[in-house]
Design a protein around this motif. Structure first.
Motif, mmCIF file in Angstrom:
data_model
loop_
_atom_site.group_PDB
_atom_site.id
_atom_site.type_symbol
_atom_site.label_atom_id
_atom_site.label_comp_id
_atom_site.label_asym_id
_atom_site.label_seq_id
_atom_site.Cartn_x
_atom_site.Cartn_y
_atom_site.Cartn_z
ATOM 1 N N VAL A 21 0.791 -1.342 -0.002
ATOM 2 C CA VAL A 21 0.053 -0.183 -0.101
ATOM 3 C C VAL A 21 0.970 1.191 -0.006
ATOM 4 C CG1 VAL A 21 -1.736 1.174 1.526
ATOM 5 C CG2 VAL A 21 -2.005 -1.039 0.917
ATOM 6 N N VAL A 24 1.908 2.624 -3.380
ATOM 7 C CA VAL A 24 0.575 2.837 -4.382
ATOM 8 C C VAL A 24 0.714 4.372 -4.785
ATOM 9 C CG1 VAL A 24 -1.703 3.030 -4.672
ATOM 10 C CG2 VAL A 24 -0.708 1.022 -3.912
ATOM 11 N N LEU A 28 -4.071 6.062 -7.626
ATOM 12 C CA LEU A 28 -4.508 4.601 -7.318
ATOM 13 C C LEU A 28 -5.181 4.364 -5.996
ATOM 14 C CD1 LEU A 28 -1.820 2.512 -9.267
ATOM 15 C CD2 LEU A 28 -4.226 3.157 -10.094
ATOM 16 N N HIS A 29 -5.168 5.542 -5.291
ATOM 17 C CA HIS A 29 -5.926 5.276 -3.867
ATOM 18 C C HIS A 29 -7.213 5.155 -3.870
ATOM 19 C CE1 HIS A 29 -2.550 5.417 -1.092
ATOM 20 N NE2 HIS A 29 -1.925 6.191 -1.808
ATOM 21 N N THR A 30 -8.071 5.752 -4.711
ATOM 22 C CA THR A 30 -9.400 5.537 -4.768
ATOM 23 C C THR A 30 -9.968 4.054 -5.201
ATOM 24 O OG1 THR A 30 -9.938 8.139 -5.037
ATOM 25 C CG2 THR A 30 -11.686 6.862 -5.340
ATOM 26 N N LEU A 32 -8.067 1.599 -4.823
ATOM 27 C CA LEU A 32 -7.542 0.630 -4.004
ATOM 28 C C LEU A 32 -8.554 0.715 -2.722
ATOM 29 C CD1 LEU A 32 -5.238 -1.175 -3.076
ATOM 30 C CD2 LEU A 32 -4.333 0.693 -1.939
ATOM 31 N N MET A 33 -9.177 1.910 -2.444
ATOM 32 C CA MET A 33 -10.020 1.867 -1.182
ATOM 33 C C MET A 33 -11.361 1.008 -1.640
ATOM 34 S SD MET A 33 -9.041 3.456 1.652
ATOM 35 C CE MET A 33 -10.380 3.416 2.392
ATOM 36 N N SER A 34 -11.591 1.298 -3.083
ATOM 37 C CA SER A 34 -12.935 0.700 -3.257
ATOM 38 C C SER A 34 -12.677 -1.030 -3.259
ATOM 39 C CB SER A 34 -13.324 0.934 -4.589
ATOM 40 O OG SER A 34 -13.547 2.350 -4.768
ATOM 41 N N GLY A 35 -11.673 -1.533 -3.504
ATOM 42 C CA GLY A 35 -11.389 -2.922 -3.369
ATOM 43 C C GLY A 35 -11.139 -3.234 -2.107
ATOM 44 N N THR A 36 -10.588 -2.549 -0.948
ATOM 45 C CA THR A 36 -10.503 -2.878 0.272
ATOM 46 C C THR A 36 -11.751 -2.650 0.699
ATOM 47 O OG1 THR A 36 -8.291 -1.685 0.216
ATOM 48 C CG2 THR A 36 -9.258 -2.140 2.371
ATOM 49 N N THR A 81 -13.377 7.042 1.135
ATOM 50 C CA THR A 81 -13.573 6.989 -0.378
ATOM 51 C C THR A 81 -14.575 8.115 -0.712
ATOM 52 O OG1 THR A 81 -13.514 4.587 -0.519
ATOM 53 C CG2 THR A 81 -14.285 5.755 -2.512
#
Length: 92
Positions: A21, A24, A28-30, A32-36, A81
């Motif tokens: 993390v 990243v 790509l943080h948004t 990544l947060m959606s996947g989390t 997010t």
């Protein structure tokens, strides 16, 4: 598995996750947060299922804590997010 192996895997997964993390880029943080958030939802469903199959009061209490923490993680992820997406929206 014995408890020491489980603890070792948990610590190693934490280190690997933190390293991944931290590398990243900000773009790509948004996603990544959606996947989390999706993973947190799966964990929440698993915690609820574990309570349904619990046979002792200790397992029920641990399951309730798992549901509580997964819910906090899920809601917090959606809040973060939403704030990140607001940074990209046009004002006015």
């Amino acid at each position: 598995m014995d408890p020491m192996t489980t603890l070792t895997l948990l610590v190693l997964a934490g280190f690997v996750g933190a390293e991944v993390v931290s590398k990243v880029t900000s773009r790509l943080h948004t996603p990544l947060m959606s996947g989390t958030n999706a993973i947190s939802g799966i964990i929440l469903v698993g915690a609820i299922a574990s309570i349904a199959n619990a046979t002792s009061p200790l397992l029920i209490v641990l399951g309730v804590f798992a549901v509580l923490f997964a819910t906090i993680n899920l809601v917090g992820g959606f809040v973060v997010t939403d704030r990140m997406l607001e940074m990209f929206s046009r004002k006015g």
